[in-house]
Design a protein around this motif. Structure first.
Motif, PDB file in Angstrom:
ATOM      1  N   GLU A 157       7.184  28.632  -6.784  1.00  0.00           N
ATOM      2  CA  GLU A 157       8.291  29.102  -5.971  1.00  0.00           C
ATOM      3  C   GLU A 157       8.874  27.887  -5.263  1.00  0.00           C
ATOM      4  OE1 GLU A 157       9.402  32.129  -5.936  1.00  0.00           O
ATOM      5  OE2 GLU A 157       7.798  33.044  -7.103  1.00  0.00           O
ATOM      6  N   LYS A 158      10.183  27.794  -5.190  1.00  0.00           N
ATOM      7  CA  LYS A 158      10.797  26.632  -4.574  1.00  0.00           C
ATOM      8  C   LYS A 158      10.714  26.772  -3.063  1.00  0.00           C
ATOM      9  CE  LYS A 158      14.704  23.538  -4.894  1.00  0.00           C
ATOM     10  NZ  LYS A 158      16.077  23.323  -5.372  1.00  0.00           N
ATOM     11  N   ALA A 159       9.540  26.407  -2.541  1.00  0.00           N
ATOM     12  CA  ALA A 159       9.269  26.547  -1.117  1.00  0.00           C
ATOM     13  C   ALA A 159       8.546  25.309  -0.619  1.00  0.00           C
ATOM     14  CB  ALA A 159       8.419  27.792  -0.861  1.00  0.00           C
ATOM     15  N   LEU A 160       8.777  25.002   0.643  1.00  0.00           N
ATOM     16  CA  LEU A 160       8.211  23.803   1.247  1.00  0.00           C
ATOM     17  C   LEU A 160       7.632  24.169   2.603  1.00  0.00           C
ATOM     18  CD1 LEU A 160       7.940  20.661   1.083  1.00  0.00           C
ATOM     19  CD2 LEU A 160      10.169  20.534   2.208  1.00  0.00           C
ATOM     20  N   ILE A 161       6.402  23.760   2.850  1.00  0.00           N
ATOM     21  CA  ILE A 161       5.744  24.064   4.111  1.00  0.00           C
ATOM     22  C   ILE A 161       5.505  22.786   4.897  1.00  0.00           C
ATOM     23  CG2 ILE A 161       3.390  23.932   3.175  1.00  0.00           C
ATOM     24  CD1 ILE A 161       2.748  26.400   4.971  1.00  0.00           C
ATOM     25  N   GLY A 162       5.708  22.867   6.203  1.00  0.00           N
ATOM     26  CA  GLY A 162       5.506  21.705   7.060  1.00  0.00           C
ATOM     27  C   GLY A 162       5.167  22.138   8.475  1.00  0.00           C
ATOM     28  N   GLU A 163       4.809  21.165   9.306  1.00  0.00           N
ATOM     29  CA  GLU A 163       4.459  21.438  10.692  1.00  0.00           C
ATOM     30  C   GLU A 163       5.728  21.535  11.539  1.00  0.00           C
ATOM     31  OE1 GLU A 163       1.430  22.034  12.010  1.00  0.00           O
ATOM     32  OE2 GLU A 163       0.683  21.977   9.928  1.00  0.00           O
ATOM     33  N   LEU A 164       5.756  22.542  12.412  1.00  0.00           N
ATOM     34  CA  LEU A 164       6.891  22.687  13.326  1.00  0.00           C
ATOM     35  C   LEU A 164       6.838  21.611  14.403  1.00  0.00           C
ATOM     36  CD1 LEU A 164       6.880  26.550  13.836  1.00  0.00           C
ATOM     37  CD2 LEU A 164       8.595  25.220  12.630  1.00  0.00           C
ATOM     38  N   LYS A 165       8.003  21.156  14.802  1.00  0.00           N
ATOM     39  CA  LYS A 165       8.073  20.190  15.892  1.00  0.00           C
ATOM     40  C   LYS A 165       7.816  20.907  17.213  1.00  0.00           C
ATOM     41  CE  LYS A 165      11.357  17.205  13.476  1.00  0.00           C
ATOM     42  NZ  LYS A 165      12.717  16.597  13.477  1.00  0.00           N
ATOM     43  N   PRO A 166       7.287  20.186  18.206  1.00  0.00           N
ATOM     44  CA  PRO A 166       6.955  20.829  19.493  1.00  0.00           C
ATOM     45  C   PRO A 166       8.136  21.529  20.138  1.00  0.00           C
ATOM     46  CG  PRO A 166       5.990  18.642  19.371  1.00  0.00           C
ATOM     47  CD  PRO A 166       6.888  18.779  18.169  1.00  0.00           C
ATOM     48  N   GLU A 167       9.352  20.998  19.955  1.00  0.00           N
ATOM     49  CA  GLU A 167      10.524  21.586  20.615  1.00  0.00           C
ATOM     50  C   GLU A 167      11.073  22.801  19.876  1.00  0.00           C
ATOM     51  OE1 GLU A 167      12.061  18.100  18.063  1.00  0.00           O
ATOM     52  OE2 GLU A 167      10.293  18.608  19.277  1.00  0.00           O
ATOM     53  N   TYR A 168      10.458  23.170  18.742  1.00  0.00           N
ATOM     54  CA  TYR A 168      10.992  24.289  17.970  1.00  0.00           C
ATOM     55  C   TYR A 168      10.880  25.593  18.753  1.00  0.00           C
ATOM     56  CZ  TYR A 168      11.754  27.825  14.499  1.00  0.00           C
ATOM     57  OH  TYR A 168      12.250  28.899  13.840  1.00  0.00           O
ATOM     58  N   SER A 169      11.933  26.386  18.719  1.00  0.00           N
ATOM     59  CA  SER A 169      11.945  27.676  19.386  1.00  0.00           C
ATOM     60  C   SER A 169      11.872  28.785  18.348  1.00  0.00           C
ATOM     61  CB  SER A 169      13.228  27.844  20.204  1.00  0.00           C
ATOM     62  OG  SER A 169      13.346  29.181  20.659  1.00  0.00           O
ATOM     63  N   PHE A 170      10.918  29.686  18.499  1.00  0.00           N
ATOM     64  CA  PHE A 170      10.807  30.807  17.563  1.00  0.00           C
ATOM     65  C   PHE A 170      11.908  31.836  17.785  1.00  0.00           C
ATOM     66  CE2 PHE A 170       6.585  29.020  17.325  1.00  0.00           C
ATOM     67  CZ  PHE A 170       6.275  29.133  15.981  1.00  0.00           C
ATOM     68  N   GLU A 171      12.709  31.630  18.835  1.00  0.00           N
ATOM     69  CA  GLU A 171      13.827  32.518  19.091  1.00  0.00           C
ATOM     70  C   GLU A 171      15.033  32.144  18.232  1.00  0.00           C
ATOM     71  OE1 GLU A 171      13.417  35.038  21.171  1.00  0.00           O
ATOM     72  OE2 GLU A 171      11.361  34.344  21.497  1.00  0.00           O
ATOM     73  N   HIS A 186      15.034  18.186  -0.439  1.00  0.00           N
ATOM     74  CA  HIS A 186      15.820  17.844  -1.618  1.00  0.00           C
ATOM     75  C   HIS A 186      14.958  17.372  -2.789  1.00  0.00           C
ATOM     76  CE1 HIS A 186      19.100  18.390   1.072  1.00  0.00           C
ATOM     77  NE2 HIS A 186      18.842  17.308   1.767  1.00  0.00           N
ATOM     78  N   PHE A 187      13.656  17.301  -2.587  1.00  0.00           N
ATOM     79  CA  PHE A 187      12.763  16.770  -3.619  1.00  0.00           C
ATOM     80  C   PHE A 187      11.753  17.814  -4.092  1.00  0.00           C
ATOM     81  CE2 PHE A 187      14.580  13.324  -1.263  1.00  0.00           C
ATOM     82  CZ  PHE A 187      14.864  12.374  -2.215  1.00  0.00           C
ATOM     83  N   VAL A 188      12.082  19.081  -3.896  1.00  0.00           N
ATOM     84  CA  VAL A 188      11.252  20.191  -4.375  1.00  0.00           C
ATOM     85  C   VAL A 188      12.002  20.894  -5.493  1.00  0.00           C
ATOM     86  CG1 VAL A 188      10.067  22.325  -3.761  1.00  0.00           C
ATOM     87  CG2 VAL A 188      10.297  20.499  -2.071  1.00  0.00           C
ATOM     88  N   LYS A 189      11.327  21.083  -6.637  1.00  0.00           N
ATOM     89  CA  LYS A 189      11.972  21.713  -7.785  1.00  0.00           C
ATOM     90  C   LYS A 189      11.053  22.762  -8.393  1.00  0.00           C
ATOM     91  CE  LYS A 189      14.846  19.780 -10.358  1.00  0.00           C
ATOM     92  NZ  LYS A 189      15.544  19.080 -11.446  1.00  0.00           N
ATOM     93  N   PRO A 190      11.624  23.766  -9.063  1.00  0.00           N
ATOM     94  CA  PRO A 190      10.793  24.771  -9.735  1.00  0.00           C
ATOM     95  C   PRO A 190       9.913  24.137 -10.814  1.00  0.00           C
ATOM     96  CG  PRO A 190      13.056  25.526  -9.531  1.00  0.00           C
ATOM     97  CD  PRO A 190      13.061  24.078  -9.165  1.00  0.00           C
ATOM     98  N   VAL A 191       8.735  24.695 -11.006  1.00  0.00           N
ATOM     99  CA  VAL A 191       7.755  24.108 -11.914  1.00  0.00           C
ATOM    100  C   VAL A 191       8.234  24.079 -13.364  1.00  0.00           C
ATOM    101  CG1 VAL A 191       6.505  26.251 -12.422  1.00  0.00           C
ATOM    102  CG2 VAL A 191       5.275  24.048 -12.412  1.00  0.00           C
ATOM    103  N   ARG A 192       9.185  24.922 -13.709  1.00  0.00           N
ATOM    104  CA  ARG A 192       9.678  24.932 -15.092  1.00  0.00           C
ATOM    105  C   ARG A 192      10.387  23.622 -15.465  1.00  0.00           C
ATOM    106  NH1 ARG A 192      12.968  28.365 -12.249  1.00  0.00           N
ATOM    107  NH2 ARG A 192      15.226  27.940 -12.217  1.00  0.00           N
TER     108      ARG A 192
END
Length: 227
Positions: A157-171, A186-192
Motif C-alpha cells: 500500500e502506498k503509505a508512509l509512517i513517521g514520528e509526529l513532531k512535538p508541535e503537531y496538533s491532533f486537532e 515522493h520516494f514511496v511507490k507501489p510494490v508492483r
C-alpha cells in the motif's frame, strides 16, 4: 496544491497492533545519500546523443506520470500517499495528493535489466557518476528552490509512517502534516513497480507544473558518462 482526507485516533482505536496495511517507514528512505551502486538513466540512442552533445534532458512531472500511455510509466498514484504519524500514544493519518510543484527525473539503481529497458521502450543508458553535481547543475538551470534525490522504497500500500513532531496538533490535519515526513513522501511507490529499481531526482519549483519539460543544461554533462 495539496488535497487530503485525514483523521486522528488513539493507537488502540486504530488497531495498530494488527495493521491492515504495512507502510514504508520514513527512516528507511535515505534522502541525499549517494548510493554505492551506479545510477543509470535509461533512454533512446538519439536522446543520449542530445544530452552528451547539447546537455538536453527531459524532466517529468506527477501529472505526466499519472496520465502516461505506456503502462510501465503510468502510475495513477504518483503524488498521492497515505501518511501515518505516530506519537504520544496516538496516531494521525491522512491521504494526500501533493508534490505537483516538482520536476522529476527517474533513473535505475545499478545496471538496468534488459527486460526493463525494453518495457520502457528504451534502447540504451548512460550513468550519472556524481548525483550531487548533476542535481545541483539541473537545479541551477531550472531556478529550482530546492532538490532532493534518493532510492525509492516499495510497499504493498502506498503509505508512509513517521514520528509526529512535538508541535503537531491532533486537532488539525493539513498541509503542515506533509512536512512531518518532508520530501520522503515522493520516494514511496507501489510494490508492483519494484522491478524498476528507481532512483529518483526531484526539483521543487515555485508553482505547480504539468506535462514534461525539455531543459538544456550543458553543465550537467560532466557529471555523467556513457555506457
Amino acid at each position: 496544491m495539496a488535497t487530503y482526507h485525514a483523521g486522528a485516533a488513539s493507537s488502540e482505536n486504530l488497531g495498530l497492533n494488527k495493521p491492515l496495511i504495512e507502510p514504508a517507514n520514513e527512516a528507511d528512505i535515505e534522502l541525499m545519500v549517494v548510493p554505492s551502486q551506479r545510477v543509470a538513466k535509461m533512454t533512446k540512442q538519439k536522446y543520449l546523443e542530445d544530452f552528451f552533445n547539447k546537455g538536453i534532458i527531459q524532466l517529468g512531472t506527477y501529472d505526466l506520470f499519472r496520465n502516461a500511455g505506456n503502462p510501465e510509466v503510468r502510475d495513477h498514484q504518483e503524488g498521492v500517499v497515505t501518511l501515518i504519524g505516530q506519537g504520544y500514544n496516538r496516531t494521525a493519518w491522512g491521504r494526500f495528493q501533493g508534490g505537483d510543484s516538482n520536476y522529476l527525473f527517474c533513473t535505475y539503481l545499478g545496471d538496468p535489466d534488459p527486460a526493463v529497458v525494453r518495457a520502457f521502450e528504451y534502447e540504451t543508458c548512460y550513468y550519472i557518476d556524481d548525483p550531487v553535481g548533476f542535481a545541483s547543475a539541473v537545479g541551477a538551470a531550472l531556478g529550482a528552490q530546492s532538490y532532493s534525490f534518493g532510492k525509492c522504497v516499495y510497499c504493498q500500500e502506498k503509505a508512509l509512517i513517521g514520528e509526529l513532531k512535538p508541535e503537531y496538533s491532533f486537532e488539525r490535519m493539513d498541509r503542515r502534516t506533509i512536512e512531518m515526513v518532508g520530501e520522503a513522501m515522493h520516494f514511496v511507490k507501489p510494490v508492483r513497480y519494484s522491478h524498476q529499481m528507481e532512483f529518483r531526482f526531484a526539483w521543487r519549483v515555485p508553482s505547480d507544473v504539468k506535462g514534461s519539460l525539455i531543459v538544456e543544461c550543458p553543465d550537467a554533462v560532466k557529471f555523467c558518462s556513457k555506457k
